[in-house]
Write a protein that holds these residues in place. Structure first.
Motif, PDB file in Angstrom:
ATOM      1  N   ALA A  97       0.881  -1.175   0.000  1.00 43.38           N
ATOM      2  CA  ALA A  97       0.000   0.000   0.000  1.00 43.38           C
ATOM      3  C   ALA A  97       0.918   1.225   0.000  1.00 43.38           C
ATOM      4  N   TYR A  98       0.513   2.249  -0.723  1.00 43.25           N
ATOM      5  CA  TYR A  98       1.378   3.419  -0.919  1.00 43.25           C
ATOM      6  C   TYR A  98       0.777   4.599  -0.172  1.00 43.25           C
ATOM      7  N   TYR A  99       1.558   5.138   0.745  1.00 42.89           N
ATOM      8  CA  TYR A  99       1.070   6.218   1.596  1.00 42.89           C
ATOM      9  C   TYR A  99       1.768   7.522   1.213  1.00 42.89           C
ATOM     10  N   ILE A 100       0.956   8.509   0.932  1.00 39.21           N
ATOM     11  CA  ILE A 100       1.491   9.818   0.564  1.00 39.21           C
ATOM     12  C   ILE A 100       1.344  10.731   1.763  1.00 39.21           C
ATOM     13  N   THR A 101       2.429  11.351   2.152  1.00 38.40           N
ATOM     14  CA  THR A 101       2.383  12.418   3.155  1.00 38.40           C
ATOM     15  C   THR A 101       2.802  13.698   2.448  1.00 38.40           C
ATOM     16  N   TRP A 102       2.158  14.775   2.785  1.00 44.27           N
ATOM     17  CA  TRP A 102       2.504  16.042   2.141  1.00 44.27           C
ATOM     18  C   TRP A 102       2.159  17.181   3.075  1.00 44.27           C
ATOM     19  N   CYS A 103       2.570  18.373   2.696  1.00 43.49           N
ATOM     20  CA  CYS A 103       2.191  19.544   3.457  1.00 43.49           C
ATOM     21  C   CYS A 103       0.836  20.004   2.947  1.00 43.49           C
ATOM     22  N   ASN A 104      -0.179  19.814   3.787  1.00 45.52           N
ATOM     23  CA  ASN A 104      -1.566  20.097   3.419  1.00 45.52           C
ATOM     24  C   ASN A 104      -1.974  21.438   4.028  1.00 45.52           C
ATOM     25  N   ASP A 105      -2.590  22.255   3.212  1.00 45.25           N
ATOM     26  CA  ASP A 105      -3.024  23.546   3.755  1.00 45.25           C
ATOM     27  C   ASP A 105      -4.396  23.370   4.404  1.00 45.25           C
ATOM     28  N   GLU A 115      -3.783   7.289   0.986  1.00 46.02           N
ATOM     29  CA  GLU A 115      -3.342   5.955   0.564  1.00 46.02           C
ATOM     30  C   GLU A 115      -3.783   5.701  -0.866  1.00 46.02           C
ATOM     31  N   THR A 116      -2.945   4.999  -1.607  1.00 46.16           N
ATOM     32  CA  THR A 116      -3.373   4.447  -2.889  1.00 46.16           C
ATOM     33  C   THR A 116      -2.788   3.057  -3.023  1.00 46.16           C
ATOM     34  N   LYS A 117      -3.534   2.202  -3.718  1.00 44.32           N
ATOM     35  CA  LYS A 117      -2.975   0.863  -3.987  1.00 44.32           C
ATOM     36  C   LYS A 117      -2.644   0.702  -5.458  1.00 44.32           C
ATOM     37  N   ASP A 118      -3.230   1.587  -6.282  1.00 39.75           N
ATOM     38  CA  ASP A 118      -3.089   1.405  -7.727  1.00 39.75           C
ATOM     39  C   ASP A 118      -2.662   2.682  -8.468  1.00 39.75           C
ATOM     40  N   PHE A 119      -2.474   3.764  -7.771  1.00 35.51           N
ATOM     41  CA  PHE A 119      -2.162   5.069  -8.366  1.00 35.51           C
ATOM     42  C   PHE A 119      -3.251   5.504  -9.349  1.00 35.51           C
ATOM     43  N   LYS A 120      -4.468   4.980  -9.109  1.00 39.48           N
ATOM     44  CA  LYS A 120      -5.629   5.465  -9.877  1.00 39.48           C
ATOM     45  C   LYS A 120      -6.560   6.206  -8.937  1.00 39.48           C
ATOM     46  N   SER A 121      -6.883   5.589  -7.798  1.00 36.11           N
ATOM     47  CA  SER A 121      -7.710   6.287  -6.815  1.00 36.11           C
ATOM     48  C   SER A 121      -6.874   6.556  -5.574  1.00 36.11           C
TER      49      SER A 121
END
Ligand code: BMA
Length: 310
Positions: A97-105, A115-121
């Motif tokens: 599973a791919y977890y994206i962390t970012w600076c969110n305003d 999270e994404t598992k397929d880089f589609k949703s």
């Protein structure tokens, strides 16, 4: 002019410039990760309206990228949990599973987690840390039975301070057990530090590449350094570089929207050869890559670390 370092810049840097997306002002500080037999990327794209957004991209060779002109649409079951704009993403693979962390305003710069598992949703999980915070990145496995994250408390502006902290979570939503990891020290890292790419597990400890900032009479200078963190208790720093690994020396690192910025943010490790590719934002304008052998980076840290307590 090249500086003396263990990393060698790709000779055709920058690999991504604003021309990759029509209407982009700048594309920099972005995450890349292997997926199937190619590479996915989550790109920080600042369009000509000025707000930073996260865009998906793909590459077969990790050098030439196709970036979607439209930002990622994050879905959420919770209408109060929103993505508004995003920058400085990291992507961590935890068991497929791919977890994206970012600076969110979210009423100021805080951390977003999706999270994404397929880089589609893309499913937004939480705002794990409220404002003001930046530079969050997950470890690639649980530690002591919990998800683990590095982050950097900050302020709403151009933060003239900053230490790296560690925290854990049982479920990616509730975060606690906060520990101090690393603060500024002399020279290139004398004003603030912030975690960079996903930490890499090595027999010598977690390799944490991070940025360090110093203040000069004409502004900040961002460079990249590295530390080795204890494998079981990553808030304990075993080694830390006194010298930087990479600092702005090339024209594309010195000149741009924000001059003199080398911002390390993602790596790709070739397990077969041990070659580490470091992706970094250049002068808040474009993206560069530099290569080193993983073993050489660890040897560099050992040979160039502070002698006293890091
Ligand atoms: C930080 C972030 C980064 C940026 C850096 C230098 O505060 O905004 O995205 O690269 O400043 O401007």
């Amino acid at each position: 002019m090249a500086n003396e370092t263990v990393f060698q810049r790709y000779p055709r840097n920058p690999i991504i410039t604003p021309e990759a997306v029509p209407g982009a002002n700048s594309i920099f500080n972005s995450a890349v990760i292997p997926f199937d037999d190619r590479c996915a990327g989550i790109f920080r794209v600042d369009m000509n309206h000025g707000a930073p957004q996260l865009h998906l991209g793909w590459s077969d060779d990790a050098l030439r990228w196709r970036i979607n002109p439209d930002p990622i649409q994050f879905q959420s079951d919770d209408p109060d949990l929103c993505y508004s704009s995003g920058y400085d993403p990291r992507v961590t693979d935890i068991g497929g599973a791919y977890y994206i962390t970012w600076c969110n305003d979210y009423h100021g710069p805080g951390i977003g987690l999706a999270e994404t598992k397929d880089f589609k949703s893309f499913h937004m999980i939480s705002n794990p840390l409220p404002p003001f915070n930046r530079n969050a990145v997950l470890f690639p496995r649980k530690i002591g039975g919990a998800y683990a994250m590095l982050h950097r408390p900050s302020d709403p502006g151009h933060t003239p301070f900053g230490d790296i902290f560690y925290c854990t979570s049982p479920d990616l939503v509730h975060w606690g057990n906060h520990r101090w990891v690393l603060g500024p020290r002399g020279g290139w890292q004398s004003m603030k530090v912030g975690a960079g790419p996903v930490p890499i597990e090595t027999p010598e400890g977690w390799l944490m590449i991070y940025h360090g900032v110093k203040l000069t009479c004409s502004g900040y200078i961002y460079s990249a350094g590295a530390a080795l963190l204890d494998l079981d208790e990553p808030w304990k720093v075993r080694r830390r570089t006194r010298r930087y690994l990479l600092a702005p020396t090339e024209a594309y690192e010195r000149v741009g929207d924000v001059p003199n910025v080398v911002f390390p943010i993602a790596t790709l490790l070739d397990d077969a050869t041990g070659r580490l590719a470091l992706y970094y934002g250049c002068a808040d304008t474009c993206i560069g890559v530099a290569y080193a052998q993983l073993e050489a980076v660890i040897a560099f840290i050992k040979a160039n670390s502070f002698e006293d307590n890091p």
